[in-house]
Design a protein around this motif. Structure first.
Motif, PDB file in Angstrom:
ATOM      1  N   ARG A  74      52.563  43.782  34.214  1.00  0.00           N
ATOM      2  CA  ARG A  74      51.320  44.392  34.450  1.00  0.00           C
ATOM      3  C   ARG A  74      51.026  45.744  33.630  1.00  0.00           C
ATOM      4  N   GLU A  78      48.359  47.600  30.915  1.00  0.00           N
ATOM      5  CA  GLU A  78      47.751  48.847  30.858  1.00  0.00           C
ATOM      6  C   GLU A  78      47.959  49.841  29.722  1.00  0.00           C
ATOM      7  N   SER A 183      49.244  39.431  36.483  1.00  0.00           N
ATOM      8  CA  SER A 183      47.882  39.586  36.485  1.00  0.00           C
ATOM      9  C   SER A 183      47.190  39.894  37.794  1.00  0.00           C
ATOM     10  N   SER A 184      47.760  39.446  38.752  1.00  0.00           N
ATOM     11  CA  SER A 184      47.129  39.552  40.218  1.00  0.00           C
ATOM     12  C   SER A 184      47.607  41.125  40.706  1.00  0.00           C
ATOM     13  N   LEU A 185      48.619  41.797  39.946  1.00  0.00           N
ATOM     14  CA  LEU A 185      49.036  43.028  40.638  1.00  0.00           C
ATOM     15  C   LEU A 185      48.141  44.108  40.337  1.00  0.00           C
ATOM     16  N   THR A 186      48.140  45.063  41.370  1.00  0.00           N
ATOM     17  CA  THR A 186      47.731  46.508  41.021  1.00  0.00           C
ATOM     18  C   THR A 186      48.746  47.357  40.310  1.00  0.00           C
ATOM     19  N   ARG A 187      48.343  48.510  39.893  1.00  0.00           N
ATOM     20  CA  ARG A 187      49.344  49.277  39.443  1.00  0.00           C
ATOM     21  C   ARG A 187      50.294  49.710  40.316  1.00  0.00           C
ATOM     22  N   GLN A 189      51.173  48.279  42.939  1.00  0.00           N
ATOM     23  CA  GLN A 189      52.307  46.993  43.211  1.00  0.00           C
ATOM     24  C   GLN A 189      53.248  46.877  42.170  1.00  0.00           C
TER      25      GLN A 189
END
Length: 202
Positions: A74, A78, A183-187, A189
């Motif tokens: 993830r 970014e 792909s389901s994670l926030t930064r 997380q």
């Protein structure tokens, strides 16, 4: 083109083609010259057949856990500036030799995943394996950059047996556990998962 001396009504061309195909099924016609139509028909059929062959991609890493690897991927996405994204259907799993990222990915998508993963891991090298049918490849990545292509046999001994089983078709992707979707994670997380998943499970 041969001349047909038979009398009577002219047969429908489609019927002739169908009958010819039926009569010559299973015969070797190596000595018979191909027509332009034959070549065009084979060329148009090849891509469709190729698309039906299942693909398997495995990114092998030394990351301690699937949870940490999901966070790494993830953050790697970014960090990329070229806009490539985590391929759909990517998931991470634990193995005894290190976490892996897998998916039924096309060859370009497999290399995108390897680029993203190695961007976050920086100096730690990884290997991406890819298979479609009888074709199998292995490529090194480091610091987000593609390295050398290598023989899969050379590096398979250094990874968990599951990788080999996937590449040889002994185990199918849908037989494995669900895994984790990076792909389901926030930064936030992702950072938490890297921190909490940084040690291998006992």
């Amino acid at each position: 083109m041969s001349t047909d001396d038979r009398t009577g009504p002219t047969p429908d061309p489609d019927d002739i083609d169908a009958e010819f195909a039926r009569l010559t099924e299973g015969l070797s016609l190596d000595d018979t010259p191909l027509t332009v139509d034959d070549v065009l028909a084979e060329s148009s059929a090849a891509p469709a057949d190729e698309e039906e062959v299942p693909t398997v991609a495995v990114v092998a890493t030394s990351v301690a856990s699937a949870k940490a690897l999901a966070g790494v991927i993830r953050l790697g996405r970014e960090a990329r500036t070229d806009g490539i994204d985590i391929p759909t259907a990517t998931r991470t799993l634990d193995t005894a030799s290190g976490a892996i990222a897998i998916g039924p990915l096309s060859e370009p998508a497999a290399h995108d995943l390897a680029s993203i993963t190695s961007t976050a891991l920086q100096r730690n090298g990884i290997v991406v394996f890819w298979r479609r049918g009888d074709r199998m490849t292995a490529t090194r990545y480091k610091n987000g950059d593609r390295g050398e292509d290598i023989s899969p046999a050379i590096v398979l001994g250094a990874v968990d047996d599951l990788v080999e089983e996937l590449l040889l078709g002994m185990t199918a992707l849908d037989e494995l556990e669900e895994g984790l979707d990076p792909s389901s994670l926030t930064r936030a997380q992702a950072l938490e998962w890297i921190s909490s998943g940084g040690k291998k499970r006992p």
